[in-house]
Write a protein that holds these residues in place. Structure first.
Motif, PDB file in Angstrom:
ATOM      1  N   ARG A 219     -44.213   5.996  -5.335  1.00 37.86           N
ATOM      2  CA  ARG A 219     -45.121   7.134  -5.103  1.00 37.86           C
ATOM      3  C   ARG A 219     -46.557   6.767  -5.450  1.00 37.86           C
ATOM      4  NH1 ARG A 219     -40.669   9.407  -7.619  1.00 37.86           N
ATOM      5  NH2 ARG A 219     -41.821   9.790  -9.549  1.00 37.86           N
ATOM      6  N   ARG A 220     -46.742   5.978  -6.506  1.00 37.73           N
ATOM      7  CA  ARG A 220     -48.099   5.535  -6.859  1.00 37.73           C
ATOM      8  C   ARG A 220     -48.740   4.766  -5.706  1.00 37.73           C
ATOM      9  NH1 ARG A 220     -46.519   3.455 -12.950  1.00 37.73           N
ATOM     10  NH2 ARG A 220     -47.236   5.328 -14.053  1.00 37.73           N
ATOM     11  N   PHE A 221     -47.961   3.942  -5.039  1.00 36.50           N
ATOM     12  CA  PHE A 221     -48.474   3.206  -3.884  1.00 36.50           C
ATOM     13  C   PHE A 221     -48.853   4.174  -2.766  1.00 36.50           C
ATOM     14  CE2 PHE A 221     -47.577   1.476   0.328  1.00 36.50           C
ATOM     15  CZ  PHE A 221     -48.582   0.529   0.406  1.00 36.50           C
ATOM     16  N   LEU A 222     -47.925   5.039  -2.399  1.00 37.18           N
ATOM     17  CA  LEU A 222     -48.173   5.976  -1.303  1.00 37.18           C
ATOM     18  C   LEU A 222     -49.336   6.910  -1.612  1.00 37.18           C
ATOM     19  CD1 LEU A 222     -44.449   6.678  -0.500  1.00 37.18           C
ATOM     20  CD2 LEU A 222     -46.060   5.453   0.973  1.00 37.18           C
ATOM     21  N   ASN A 223     -49.494   7.295  -2.866  1.00 38.45           N
ATOM     22  CA  ASN A 223     -50.591   8.180  -3.261  1.00 38.45           C
ATOM     23  C   ASN A 223     -51.959   7.509  -3.110  1.00 38.45           C
ATOM     24  OD1 ASN A 223     -48.776  10.199  -3.906  1.00 38.45           O
ATOM     25  ND2 ASN A 223     -48.785   9.752  -6.095  1.00 38.45           N
ATOM     26  N   ALA A 224     -51.987   6.187  -3.002  1.00 41.30           N
ATOM     27  CA  ALA A 224     -53.253   5.457  -2.843  1.00 41.30           C
ATOM     28  C   ALA A 224     -53.678   5.337  -1.382  1.00 41.30           C
ATOM     29  CB  ALA A 224     -53.129   4.065  -3.465  1.00 41.30           C
TER      30      ALA A 224
ATOM     31  N   ASN B  25     -54.959   6.174 -11.950  1.00 37.37           N
ATOM     32  CA  ASN B  25     -54.503   7.165 -12.916  1.00 37.37           C
ATOM     33  C   ASN B  25     -52.980   7.069 -12.964  1.00 37.37           C
ATOM     34  OD1 ASN B  25     -53.389   8.837 -10.777  1.00 37.37           O
ATOM     35  ND2 ASN B  25     -55.479   9.542 -10.385  1.00 37.37           N
ATOM     36  N   HIS B  26     -52.335   7.932 -13.704  1.00 39.20           N
ATOM     37  CA  HIS B  26     -50.881   7.846 -13.878  1.00 39.20           C
ATOM     38  C   HIS B  26     -50.114   7.896 -12.553  1.00 39.20           C
ATOM     39  CE1 HIS B  26     -46.966   8.247 -15.719  1.00 39.20           C
ATOM     40  NE2 HIS B  26     -46.747   9.316 -14.983  1.00 39.20           N
ATOM     41  N   ASN B  27     -50.679   8.531 -11.528  1.00 35.72           N
ATOM     42  CA  ASN B  27     -49.969   8.751 -10.272  1.00 35.72           C
ATOM     43  C   ASN B  27     -50.420   7.884  -9.106  1.00 35.72           C
ATOM     44  OD1 ASN B  27     -48.274  10.865 -11.237  1.00 35.72           O
ATOM     45  ND2 ASN B  27     -50.092  12.173 -11.261  1.00 35.72           N
ATOM     46  N   THR B  28     -51.389   6.998  -9.318  1.00 28.42           N
ATOM     47  CA  THR B  28     -51.964   6.258  -8.190  1.00 28.42           C
ATOM     48  C   THR B  28     -52.309   4.825  -8.580  1.00 28.42           C
ATOM     49  OG1 THR B  28     -52.987   8.344  -7.506  1.00 28.42           O
ATOM     50  CG2 THR B  28     -53.744   6.358  -6.399  1.00 28.42           C
ATOM     51  N   PHE B  29     -51.892   3.876  -7.720  1.00 29.02           N
ATOM     52  CA  PHE B  29     -52.263   2.473  -7.906  1.00 29.02           C
ATOM     53  C   PHE B  29     -53.637   2.202  -7.314  1.00 29.02           C
ATOM     54  CE2 PHE B  29     -47.615   0.988  -7.928  1.00 29.02           C
ATOM     55  CZ  PHE B  29     -47.633   0.686  -9.280  1.00 29.02           C
ATOM     56  N   VAL B  30     -54.267   1.147  -7.798  1.00 28.19           N
ATOM     57  CA  VAL B  30     -55.487   0.618  -7.192  1.00 28.19           C
ATOM     58  C   VAL B  30     -55.067  -0.283  -6.027  1.00 28.19           C
ATOM     59  CG1 VAL B  30     -57.448  -0.943  -7.514  1.00 28.19           C
ATOM     60  CG2 VAL B  30     -56.807   0.653  -9.341  1.00 28.19           C
ATOM     61  N   ILE B  31     -55.613  -0.013  -4.858  1.00 29.98           N
ATOM     62  CA  ILE B  31     -55.445  -0.888  -3.691  1.00 29.98           C
ATOM     63  C   ILE B  31     -56.845  -1.180  -3.180  1.00 29.98           C
ATOM     64  CG2 ILE B  31     -54.517  -1.139  -1.357  1.00 29.98           C
ATOM     65  CD1 ILE B  31     -52.361   0.875  -2.072  1.00 29.98           C
TER      66      ILE B  31
ATOM     67  N   GLY C 263     -41.399  -2.381 -10.837  1.00 24.56           N
ATOM     68  CA  GLY C 263     -41.199  -1.275 -11.756  1.00 24.56           C
ATOM     69  C   GLY C 263     -39.768  -0.978 -12.120  1.00 24.56           C
ATOM     70  N   VAL C 264     -38.806  -1.513 -11.388  1.00 26.54           N
ATOM     71  CA  VAL C 264     -37.419  -1.169 -11.682  1.00 26.54           C
ATOM     72  C   VAL C 264     -37.022  -1.609 -13.089  1.00 26.54           C
ATOM     73  CG1 VAL C 264     -36.176  -3.191 -10.779  1.00 26.54           C
ATOM     74  CG2 VAL C 264     -35.160  -0.930 -10.586  1.00 26.54           C
ATOM     75  N   SER C 265     -37.550  -2.727 -13.561  1.00 23.09           N
ATOM     76  CA  SER C 265     -37.187  -3.211 -14.895  1.00 23.09           C
ATOM     77  C   SER C 265     -37.767  -2.335 -16.002  1.00 23.09           C
ATOM     78  CB  SER C 265     -37.625  -4.668 -15.082  1.00 23.09           C
ATOM     79  OG  SER C 265     -39.020  -4.778 -14.973  1.00 23.09           O
ATOM     80  N   GLU C 266     -38.785  -1.549 -15.708  1.00 22.56           N
ATOM     81  CA  GLU C 266     -39.385  -0.629 -16.681  1.00 22.56           C
ATOM     82  C   GLU C 266     -38.974   0.816 -16.395  1.00 22.56           C
ATOM     83  OE1 GLU C 266     -41.689  -2.465 -14.659  1.00 22.56           O
ATOM     84  OE2 GLU C 266     -41.669  -4.178 -16.008  1.00 22.56           O
ATOM     85  N   SER C 267     -37.996   0.999 -15.538  1.00 20.09           N
ATOM     86  CA  SER C 267     -37.521   2.331 -15.129  1.00 20.09           C
ATOM     87  C   SER C 267     -38.617   3.156 -14.468  1.00 20.09           C
ATOM     88  CB  SER C 267     -36.929   3.093 -16.323  1.00 20.09           C
ATOM     89  OG  SER C 267     -35.829   2.381 -16.850  1.00 20.09           O
ATOM     90  N   SER C 268     -39.541   2.489 -13.772  1.00 21.79           N
ATOM     91  CA  SER C 268     -40.605   3.211 -13.071  1.00 21.79           C
ATOM     92  C   SER C 268     -40.655   2.836 -11.588  1.00 21.79           C
ATOM     93  CB  SER C 268     -41.956   2.959 -13.741  1.00 21.79           C
ATOM     94  OG  SER C 268     -42.283   1.589 -13.710  1.00 21.79           O
ATOM     95  N   GLY C 269     -39.550   2.348 -11.042  1.00 19.07           N
ATOM     96  CA  GLY C 269     -39.527   1.950  -9.638  1.00 19.07           C
ATOM     97  C   GLY C 269     -39.882   3.073  -8.679  1.00 19.07           C
ATOM     98  N   PRO C 270     -39.173   4.218  -8.722  1.00 18.23           N
ATOM     99  CA  PRO C 270     -39.525   5.325  -7.818  1.00 18.23           C
ATOM    100  C   PRO C 270     -40.948   5.854  -8.055  1.00 18.23           C
ATOM    101  CG  PRO C 270     -37.300   5.601  -8.616  1.00 18.23           C
ATOM    102  CD  PRO C 270     -37.903   4.458  -9.408  1.00 18.23           C
TER     103      PRO C 270
END
Length: 143
Positions: A70-75, A32-38, A59-66
């Motif tokens: 969080r998406r990684f940690l949320n998984a 979902n918007h807040n979580t990556f698939v691992i 994600g830094v090049s798309e301005s979504s690095g931070p």
């Protein structure tokens, strides 16, 4: 006139330099918007737990690095499915990155814990490069 051969030599040197530092731009998948698939557990016990082997979320090049950090940690979960909590403790550790400024990037350090844990664990994350994600040793994956 003497500068022209030096410029040519410089261009030739750069063009023929080693390609050992590869731009890493793996496309991540979202639950979902807040979580990556691992889907994989790290077999290397240093993955994410050492500044020498950081998690690469990109994600830094798309301005979504931070947000990607969080998406990684949320998984992640604790080892037995426990809910984790985390906070960013700061930036550290310069690393080589063709996606960073002047070939360098800084890692972010997150302090992570879960219910019943006796300690807080540091996870090192690179938001400049992206590679397949895994759960670091001692953590689980959210279902």
């Amino acid at each position: 006139m003497k500068k022209l051969p030096l410029v040519g030599l410089l261009i030739l040197t750069v063009a023929c330099s080693s390609t050992s530092s590869v731009i890493k731009n793996h496309k991540q998948t979202l639950v979902n918007h807040n979580t990556f698939v691992i889907t994989e557990m790290a077999s290397d016990r240093t993955y994410g737990l050492s500044d020498q082997n950081p998690v690469e979320v990109g994600g830094v090049s798309e301005s979504s690095g931070p947000l990607n950090e969080r998406r990684f940690l949320n998984a992640l979960t604790g080892p037995n499915g426990e809910k984790i909590s985390y906070f960013r403790s700061g930036s550290c550790c310069p690393v080589k990155s063709n996606n960073g400024m002047s070939g360098m990037a800084m890692l972010d350090n997150y302090r992570v814990t879960y219910e019943g844990s006796k300690d807080t664990v540091s996870i090192y994350i690179n938001m400049y490069d992206s590679s397949p994600l895994k759960a670091p040793y001692g953590f689980g994956i959210k279902k």
